[in-house]
Design a protein around this motif. Structure first.
Motif, PDB file in Angstrom:
ATOM      1  N   ASP A 189       0.717  -1.008  -0.075  1.00 10.09           N
ATOM      2  CA  ASP A 189       0.129  -0.010  -0.071  1.00 10.09           C
ATOM      3  C   ASP A 189       0.800   1.396  -0.010  1.00 10.09           C
ATOM      4  N   VAL A 190       0.099   2.535  -0.323  1.00 11.91           N
ATOM      5  CA  VAL A 190       0.934   3.588  -0.491  1.00 11.91           C
ATOM      6  C   VAL A 190       1.888   4.146   0.731  1.00 11.91           C
ATOM      7  N   LEU A 191       1.342   3.864   1.898  1.00 17.03           N
ATOM      8  CA  LEU A 191       2.165   4.234   3.191  1.00 17.03           C
ATOM      9  C   LEU A 191       3.398   3.551   3.294  1.00 17.03           C
ATOM     10  N   VAL A 192       3.291   2.147   3.151  1.00 18.07           N
ATOM     11  CA  VAL A 192       4.413   1.063   3.264  1.00 18.07           C
ATOM     12  C   VAL A 192       5.539   1.649   2.322  1.00 18.07           C
ATOM     13  N   LYS A 193       5.112   1.905   0.977  1.00 16.91           N
ATOM     14  CA  LYS A 193       5.788   2.387  -0.248  1.00 16.91           C
ATOM     15  C   LYS A 193       6.776   3.407   0.203  1.00 16.91           C
ATOM     16  N   LEU A 194       5.831   4.523   0.763  1.00 18.96           N
ATOM     17  CA  LEU A 194       6.562   5.858   1.294  1.00 18.96           C
ATOM     18  C   LEU A 194       7.809   5.478   2.369  1.00 18.96           C
ATOM     19  N   LYS A 195       7.431   4.528   3.196  1.00 16.12           N
ATOM     20  CA  LYS A 195       8.260   4.230   4.084  1.00 16.12           C
ATOM     21  C   LYS A 195       9.586   3.699   3.518  1.00 16.12           C
ATOM     22  N   ILE A 196       9.329   2.892   2.817  1.00  8.25           N
ATOM     23  CA  ILE A 196      10.511   2.070   2.197  1.00  8.25           C
ATOM     24  C   ILE A 196      11.579   3.185   1.258  1.00  8.25           C
ATOM     25  N   ARG A 197      10.636   4.136   0.624  1.00  7.58           N
ATOM     26  CA  ARG A 197      11.442   5.091  -0.039  1.00  7.58           C
ATOM     27  C   ARG A 197      12.269   6.110   0.707  1.00  7.58           C
ATOM     28  N   GLU A 198      11.509   6.357   1.779  1.00  7.89           N
ATOM     29  CA  GLU A 198      12.190   7.450   2.703  1.00  7.89           C
ATOM     30  C   GLU A 198      13.555   6.560   3.370  1.00  7.89           C
ATOM     31  N   PHE A 199      13.339   5.373   3.732  1.00  7.26           N
ATOM     32  CA  PHE A 199      14.511   4.447   4.002  1.00  7.26           C
ATOM     33  C   PHE A 199      15.714   4.337   3.065  1.00  7.26           C
ATOM     34  N   LEU A 200      15.309   4.252   1.859  1.00  7.59           N
ATOM     35  CA  LEU A 200      16.333   3.957   0.848  1.00  7.59           C
ATOM     36  C   LEU A 200      17.001   5.385   0.405  1.00  7.59           C
ATOM     37  N   LYS A 201      16.186   6.327   0.541  1.00  4.17           N
ATOM     38  CA  LYS A 201      16.975   7.693   0.333  1.00  4.17           C
ATOM     39  C   LYS A 201      18.034   8.064   1.505  1.00  4.17           C
ATOM     40  N   LYS A 202      17.595   7.679   2.959  1.00  7.49           N
ATOM     41  CA  LYS A 202      18.553   7.795   4.040  1.00  7.49           C
ATOM     42  C   LYS A 202      19.624   6.964   4.045  1.00  7.49           C
ATOM     43  N   ILE A 203      19.504   5.664   3.375  1.00  9.05           N
ATOM     44  CA  ILE A 203      20.821   4.597   3.764  1.00  9.05           C
ATOM     45  C   ILE A 203      21.645   5.284   2.578  1.00  9.05           C
ATOM     46  N   ASN A 204      21.071   5.751   1.294  1.00  3.11           N
ATOM     47  CA  ASN A 204      22.035   6.465   0.320  1.00  3.11           C
ATOM     48  C   ASN A 204      22.825   7.426   0.600  1.00  3.11           C
ATOM     49  N   GLU A 205      21.995   8.259   1.342  1.00  4.73           N
ATOM     50  CA  GLU A 205      22.872   9.488   1.879  1.00  4.73           C
ATOM     51  C   GLU A 205      23.655   9.290   3.060  1.00  4.73           C
ATOM     52  N   LYS A 206      23.215   8.560   4.024  1.00  3.33           N
ATOM     53  CA  LYS A 206      24.198   7.925   5.083  1.00  3.33           C
ATOM     54  C   LYS A 206      25.522   7.371   4.845  1.00  3.33           C
ATOM     55  N   TYR A 207      25.173   6.363   4.057  1.00  4.28           N
ATOM     56  CA  TYR A 207      26.311   5.330   3.892  1.00  4.28           C
ATOM     57  C   TYR A 207      26.854   5.248   2.286  1.00  4.28           C
ATOM     58  N   GLY A 208      26.120   6.158   1.613  1.00  3.74           N
ATOM     59  CA  GLY A 208      26.584   5.949   0.173  1.00  3.74           C
ATOM     60  C   GLY A 208      26.294   4.745  -0.447  1.00  3.74           C
ATOM     61  N   THR A 209      25.217   4.189  -0.042  1.00  2.91           N
ATOM     62  CA  THR A 209      24.719   2.792  -0.758  1.00  2.91           C
ATOM     63  C   THR A 209      24.610   2.974  -2.087  1.00  2.91           C
ATOM     64  N   THR A 210      24.799   2.255  -3.021  1.00  2.00           N
ATOM     65  CA  THR A 210      24.618   2.042  -4.333  1.00  2.00           C
ATOM     66  C   THR A 210      23.331   1.289  -4.363  1.00  2.00           C
TER      67      THR A 210
END
Length: 338
Positions: A189-210
């Motif tokens: 559902d939309v809310l779970v998708k938003l949580k996952i997207r926010e998390f992926l952005k965070k790990i990309n910014e914090k750890y430089g995860t490709t």
């Protein structure tokens, strides 16, 4: 330049048995078999830099999952070279798998009948993660994904959205520099998708995860990726910026007018005679949509001409969505550069 993914001339063919028809054909198949060869990935080359978030898209059967399986060492290429994290995924398999994280939307890496946290502990042992790192790193991951209430539940009792958040956490226990996501938000559902997207952005910014993301949900691509690679029948047909794709292949703007009374097509055409406008009537004579080029002067001119002559009660601006652009490219075969 050092690429985290460096692929050259990658090709994968599958050989399958083609049965002959009829009883006579079946008898002949006992002694000699006919085989056909299907090319799933047709000599593609691509390079991805550390820290990039790339969308890998295509229709069903385009070769996306086959590519991912070769990049993760599950399949061996028929020909071509693959270097991921400086290793050959198939030949250096044991060392290689410690340097990547993988989430397949339709497959689980968690044990079905045991508690989520027990699966995490088992994976911690598999990846040889230290207690100190596990505690600090996973505390952040668990908190961000909001899965703490789920840790003591068996995986089989989780909803799809809950399980996918736990799958994502499991893929990141060893904090890999590269994360493969194959349809990670399918059925969510939309809310779970938003949580996952926010998390992926965070790990990309914090750890430089490709992150290499394959999905049919183009809203995921728009939210996360600046670069997209499009695949069609095993060939790369576009590799570049998402914004550039929109600029090159977008079909302009649409202005939706709702007037206070019915208006004729002739009236609208006379008002906008100096511009290239395609008018389309809505549900009634008071609702019209103008399709025009994406140009500030044209947009301002059309709106100015209309609102200065006819009373309006609503006006909306819309542009061609990424989904519509990509669908048009596939349907019309608009680009072939692979």
């Amino acid at each position: 330049m050092n690429y985290i993914i460096d692929v050259n001339g990658l090709r994968k063919e599958f050989k399958s048995h083609a049965s002959r028809s009829g009883l006579k054909g079946a008898f002949r198949d006992l002694f000699t078999r006919n085989y056909s060869t299907k090319t799933a990935v047709n000599g593609i080359s691509l390079q991805i830099k550390p820290g990039e978030m790339v969308g890998y898209i295509g229709e069903n059967g385009a070769g996306k999952s086959t590519t991912i399986k070769m990049l993760t060492g599950i399949l061996t290429p028929t020909s071509g070279t693959v270097s991921v994290n400086g290793m050959d995924p198939h030949r250096d398999r044991e060392q290689f798998v410690r340097s990547i994280g993988v989430v397949f939307g339709q497959r689980s890496q968690l044990w079905w009948d045991i508690a989520v946290q027990e699966s995490f502990r088992l994976l911690k042992k598999v990846y040889n993660v230290s207690d100190a790192f596990y505690e600090t790193h996973m505390e952040d991951v668990i908190s961000t994904l909001n899965i703490e209430p789920l840790l003591n539940q068996p995986v089989r009792k989780l909803s799809l959205g809950q399980r996918m958040r736990c799958e994502l956490a499991a893929a990141l226990i060893h904090n890999p520099p590269l994360l493969f996501l194959d349809e990670p938000t399918i059925g969510l559902d939309v809310l779970v998708k938003l949580k996952i997207r926010e998390f992926l952005k965070k790990i990309n910014e914090k750890y430089g995860t490709t992150i290499l993301l394959t999905t049919h949900d183009l809203s995921d691509i728009e939210a996360l990726c600046e670069r997209v690679i499009m695949l069609d029948e095993g060939n790369i047909i576009y590799d570049g910026a998402l914004q550039q794709l929109r600029e090159n292949w977008g079909e302009g703007k649409q202005i939706q007018f709702v007037f206070s009374e019915e208006v004729s097509l002739q009236t609208l055409q006379q008002l906008t005679a100096g511009y290239l406008v395609v008018w389309e009537q809505g549900d009634n004579g008071a609702s019209w949509t103008a399709s025009i080029d994406d140009d500030e002067d044209i947009i301002s001119g059309v709106i100015g001409k209309v609102v200065s002559s006819i009373k309006i009660i609503d006006l909306k601006m819309a542009e061609t969505t990424t989904e519509e652009i990509i669908r048009n490219i596939y349907e019309e075969g608009a680009i072939r550069n692979g």
